[in-house]
Scaffold this motif. Structure first.
Motif, PDB file in Angstrom:
ATOM      1  N   ALA A 229      25.918 106.695  76.885  1.00  0.00           N
ATOM      2  CA  ALA A 229      25.238 106.655  78.183  1.00  0.00           C
ATOM      3  C   ALA A 229      23.860 106.019  78.050  1.00  0.00           C
ATOM      4  CB  ALA A 229      25.127 108.063  78.758  1.00  0.00           C
ATOM      5  N   LEU A 230      23.127 106.357  76.979  1.00  0.00           N
ATOM      6  CA  LEU A 230      21.812 105.751  76.765  1.00  0.00           C
ATOM      7  C   LEU A 230      21.933 104.251  76.505  1.00  0.00           C
ATOM      8  CD1 LEU A 230      20.022 108.424  74.532  1.00  0.00           C
ATOM      9  CD2 LEU A 230      19.618 107.940  76.939  1.00  0.00           C
ATOM     10  N   VAL A 231      22.909 103.870  75.700  1.00  0.00           N
ATOM     11  CA  VAL A 231      23.100 102.450  75.399  1.00  0.00           C
ATOM     12  C   VAL A 231      23.466 101.685  76.670  1.00  0.00           C
ATOM     13  CG1 VAL A 231      24.585 100.819  74.173  1.00  0.00           C
ATOM     14  CG2 VAL A 231      23.689 102.817  72.990  1.00  0.00           C
ATOM     15  N   ALA A 232      24.364 102.235  77.471  1.00  0.00           N
ATOM     16  CA  ALA A 232      24.737 101.567  78.714  1.00  0.00           C
ATOM     17  C   ALA A 232      23.551 101.442  79.657  1.00  0.00           C
ATOM     18  CB  ALA A 232      25.874 102.331  79.388  1.00  0.00           C
ATOM     19  N   SER A 233      22.734 102.481  79.723  1.00  0.00           N
ATOM     20  CA  SER A 233      21.538 102.406  80.570  1.00  0.00           C
ATOM     21  C   SER A 233      20.569 101.351  80.058  1.00  0.00           C
ATOM     22  CB  SER A 233      20.861 103.777  80.620  1.00  0.00           C
ATOM     23  OG  SER A 233      19.672 103.720  81.372  1.00  0.00           O
ATOM     24  N   GLU A 234      20.431 101.250  78.745  1.00  0.00           N
ATOM     25  CA  GLU A 234      19.537 100.237  78.173  1.00  0.00           C
ATOM     26  C   GLU A 234      20.064  98.831  78.446  1.00  0.00           C
ATOM     27  OE1 GLU A 234      16.045  99.074  76.335  1.00  0.00           O
ATOM     28  OE2 GLU A 234      16.703 101.086  76.899  1.00  0.00           O
ATOM     29  N   LEU A 235      21.377  98.641  78.380  1.00  0.00           N
ATOM     30  CA  LEU A 235      21.948  97.332  78.689  1.00  0.00           C
ATOM     31  C   LEU A 235      21.743  96.964  80.160  1.00  0.00           C
ATOM     32  CD1 LEU A 235      25.264  97.438  76.623  1.00  0.00           C
ATOM     33  CD2 LEU A 235      23.129  96.260  76.061  1.00  0.00           C
ATOM     34  N   GLN A 280      27.198  90.232  84.888  1.00  0.00           N
ATOM     35  CA  GLN A 280      26.871  91.033  83.714  1.00  0.00           C
ATOM     36  C   GLN A 280      26.136  92.309  84.103  1.00  0.00           C
ATOM     37  OE1 GLN A 280      24.812  88.625  80.830  1.00  0.00           O
ATOM     38  NE2 GLN A 280      26.257  86.914  81.019  1.00  0.00           N
ATOM     39  N   LEU A 281      25.281  92.215  85.102  1.00  0.00           N
ATOM     40  CA  LEU A 281      24.573  93.402  85.569  1.00  0.00           C
ATOM     41  C   LEU A 281      25.541  94.395  86.202  1.00  0.00           C
ATOM     42  CD1 LEU A 281      22.029  95.021  86.185  1.00  0.00           C
ATOM     43  CD2 LEU A 281      21.732  93.640  88.265  1.00  0.00           C
ATOM     44  N   VAL A 282      26.470  93.882  87.020  1.00  0.00           N
ATOM     45  CA  VAL A 282      27.461  94.779  87.633  1.00  0.00           C
ATOM     46  C   VAL A 282      28.325  95.438  86.559  1.00  0.00           C
ATOM     47  CG1 VAL A 282      29.440  94.873  89.187  1.00  0.00           C
ATOM     48  CG2 VAL A 282      27.460  93.466  89.775  1.00  0.00           C
ATOM     49  N   GLN A 283      28.719  94.657  85.559  1.00  0.00           N
ATOM     50  CA  GLN A 283      29.522  95.217  84.476  1.00  0.00           C
ATOM     51  C   GLN A 283      28.740  96.277  83.706  1.00  0.00           C
ATOM     52  OE1 GLN A 283      30.895  92.266  81.718  1.00  0.00           O
ATOM     53  NE2 GLN A 283      32.116  93.720  80.522  1.00  0.00           N
ATOM     54  N   ALA A 284      27.463  96.020  83.453  1.00  0.00           N
ATOM     55  CA  ALA A 284      26.642  97.002  82.740  1.00  0.00           C
ATOM     56  C   ALA A 284      26.461  98.269  83.575  1.00  0.00           C
ATOM     57  CB  ALA A 284      25.290  96.388  82.395  1.00  0.00           C
ATOM     58  N   GLN A 285      26.279  98.116  84.890  1.00  0.00           N
ATOM     59  CA  GLN A 285      26.133  99.290  85.749  1.00  0.00           C
ATOM     60  C   GLN A 285      27.422 100.113  85.778  1.00  0.00           C
ATOM     61  OE1 GLN A 285      24.934  97.481  89.430  1.00  0.00           O
ATOM     62  NE2 GLN A 285      22.746  97.611  88.959  1.00  0.00           N
ATOM     63  N   ASN A 286      28.571  99.438  85.841  1.00  0.00           N
ATOM     64  CA  ASN A 286      29.833 100.177  85.814  1.00  0.00           C
ATOM     65  C   ASN A 286      30.004 100.920  84.497  1.00  0.00           C
ATOM     66  OD1 ASN A 286      30.506  99.249  88.371  1.00  0.00           O
ATOM     67  ND2 ASN A 286      31.681  97.520  87.604  1.00  0.00           N
ATOM     68  N   ALA A 287      29.666 100.268  83.394  1.00  0.00           N
ATOM     69  CA  ALA A 287      29.768 100.933  82.096  1.00  0.00           C
ATOM     70  C   ALA A 287      28.835 102.133  82.018  1.00  0.00           C
ATOM     71  CB  ALA A 287      29.465  99.944  80.976  1.00  0.00           C
TER      72      ALA A 287
END
Length: 573
Positions: A229-235, A280-287
């Motif tokens: 969760a932290l990694v996804a938030s950082e991305l 890429q932002l949408v994909q990162a937000q979904n992750a």
């Protein structure tokens, strides 16, 4: 307005392999053909290409802050897996009590009333009837000689005459009977009972180790879910910073276009780069959303509850990055899973003894004490109770059962061999797990320092390239490459941190001891990560010489053309 555009010509020049100067000349010529193309038309094209971002539904209600330690504690207290493991321990405790119960005295009491409606001992006369030929009835008026002779001949019949009165007082056929009995038994010797208690204790020990393993598994899942969760938030933050950089660069190109110092191609390139970053932002937000949902699932947090992760993804301290020398064989000797396998081997050994104990005899002691009352009516209680007390010592010796016991002993030995082989396999697997986690941690620790240096260098390269572009010393492609390199460098650093912390959790999990001590894994402790927003370029508008961008009287900029060569800036014809 004509439909011609400089984009196809410039793209053709790039595809056929022309140099930067030739491409710039083609671009200048194409600008002459597109003299009627205005900034308003460009805005129409930009609006057509742009794709609005679709925000997923967000949880409502107050946000609950949760740290890594709080998430682990909540999961251990509410996890169904942990509760099932603890229920198995409670079940094993009851099985131990049941095994020991066969060694303790067994007592029971019984109280009953019996009403006899009809009995085979009931003759209808209240006693035992003697036939007339066997009656003993001497004549007192007969002469003495006749009386003596009668007595000598009929003396046995006198005993038969008293037989009816004798049986009339026995319990056979009594209409009412009250019985109170107290029974007890004690096992004096039983090899199977003694072995059964040892098996029950071994099972309790094994499930206790399994509970420790289950707790460690839940802790590992929560820790890794929190890391993800932290990694996804950082991305997400990195993607947002990249979009902010691309948006700033696009705004700069639009200023250059209005000032006559940039072409439509450069603006369209900047627009395409910006739009390529949005998925890429949408994909990162979904992750990130899925990672948070997984964390909620493990910690039993409601789906619609908004949470805030308070533990930050920071760089590990230097001592955590230092190499650790471990002996997998020694470190895993107290692993709870291995100890549980050892307990299973012990249970199988006791199973062999249990089957062999079937050849031995068993000795038991039992007693029964009772009081019986035969009243004349159901509630009269007008007679004295009769006592019945017995003590029995029994010995049971097995003689022959068709070779069943021999087959059961052979089966128990085969199961013992299987348990030993499974234990050896588990030991090798745990040692391999420790070695893999240790090597992965070393690899990730080596990458962190390199990735951190790469991020600093990529940020500096991007700032310098952007500055050179504003001074006319770099091309737009070089700026895009520098931005992409910075984005990739930051993503690589975050992934290295995720690999390091994941390997650290795996190593702590593989070394879980029998006592279930707290995991040695700890998040962060070192320097915090740089904010991705801080890596964005300075706001455009002031060149390195301090001259304002719109310094001319007509609004034209005073800095050179940003084409990377000496080609004159395109004009409106």
């Amino acid at each position: 307005m004509r439909l011609s555009s400089p984009l196809p010509l410039v793209a053709l020049a790039v595809l056929v392999g022309l140099g930067p100067a030739a491409a710039a000349q083609v671009e200048s010529a194409s600008d002459s053909l597109a003299v009627d193309t205005t900034a308003a038309a460009l805005d129409v094209v930009v609006d057509t290409v742009s794709t609005p971002a679709i925000d997923p539904p967000r949880p409502t209600g107050p946000t609950v802050p949760i740290s890594l330690a709080a998430a682990v504690e909540r999961a251990l207290s509410t996890s169904e897996e942990v509760q099932l493991a603890r229920a198995q321990v409670d079940l094993a405790e009851t099985q131990v009590d049941q095994a020991y119960a066969s060694l303790y005295p067994q007592l029971s009491a019984n109280l009953g009333y019996q009403r006899t409606l009809a009995s085979q001992f009931d003759t209808g006369g209240g006693g035992f009837a003697v036939p007339d030929s066997l009656q003993f009835d001497p004549d007192p008026n007969a002469p003495l000689e006749d009386r003596v002779r009668y007595l000598e001949q009929n003396t046995p019949n006198a005993a038969l005459g008293a037989l009816g009165g004798l049986f009339s007082g026995l319990p056979f056929g009594q209409e009412n009977a009250y019985t109170a009995t107290l029974s007890g038994s004690q096992t004096l010797f039983s090899a199977q009972a003694f072995v059964g208690t040892r098996i029950a204790r071994g099972a309790r020990e094994a499930v206790a180790y399994n509970e420790t393993e289950e707790v460690a598994d839940v802790r590992l899942q929560v820790e890794q879910a929190y890391i993800q969760a932290l990694v996804a938030s950082e991305l997400v933050s990195i993607s947002e910073a990249a979009i902010a950089q691309a948006q700033a660069f696009l705004d700069q190109q639009r200023l250059f276009l209005r000032a006559g110092r940039a072409s439509e191609l450069e603006v369209l390139r900047a627009e395409v780069e910006l739009e390529n970053l949005r998925p890429q932002l949408v994909q990162a937000q979904n992750a990130a959303d899925l990672a948070v949902l997984n964390l909620k699932r493990l910690t039993n947090i409601p789906y619609d509850q908004a949470v805030e992760l308070t533990t930050e993804l920071a760089l590990p301290p230097s001592d955590a990055l230092a190499d650790v020398d471990l002996d997998p064989a020694a470190e895993t000797s107290q692993r709870a899973a291995i100890l549980a396998a050892e307990a299973q081997v012990g249970i199988r050994e006791q199973q062999v003894r249990l089957q062999r104990a079937a050849y031995l005899p068993s000795v038991s002691l039992s007693t029964s004490y009772g009081q019986t009352l035969f009243p004349s009516s159901a509630f009269a209680f007008d007679t004295d109770p009769r006592t019945d007390w017995t003590v029995t010592v029994g010995v049971q010796v097995p003689l022959f059962d068709g070779f069943r016991r021999r087959a059961q002993v052979a089966q128990a030995r085969v199961e013992l061999s299987q348990a030993q082989l499974q234990r050896d396999q588990l030991v090798e697997a745990v040692q391999l797990q420790v070695e893999q986690a240790l090597r992965e941690k070393r690899r990730a620790a080596a990458l962190i320092a390199a990735r951190q240096t790469t991020v600093d260098q990529a940020a500096r390269v991007y700032r310098l390239t952007e500055l050179q572009y504003r001074e006319g010393l770099a091309t737009q492609l070089e700026v895009s490459n520098a931005r992409l390199g910075l984005l990739q460098a930051r993503s690589n650093l975050v992934q290295a941190l995720a690999d390091f912390y994941t390997a650290d959790t795996d190593l702590a999990r593989s070394l879980t001891g029998a006592t279930g001590a707290t995991s040695t894994f700890s998040m962060g402790g070192g320097a915090p990560l740089a904010d991705p927003v801080d890596l964005a370029p300075p706001a455009p508008g002031v060149p390195s010489d301090g001259t304002p961008l719109d310094g001319g009287a007509d609004g034209a900029p005073n800095n050179p053309t940003p084409t990377g060569n000496n080609t004159p800036a395109p004009t409106d014809g």
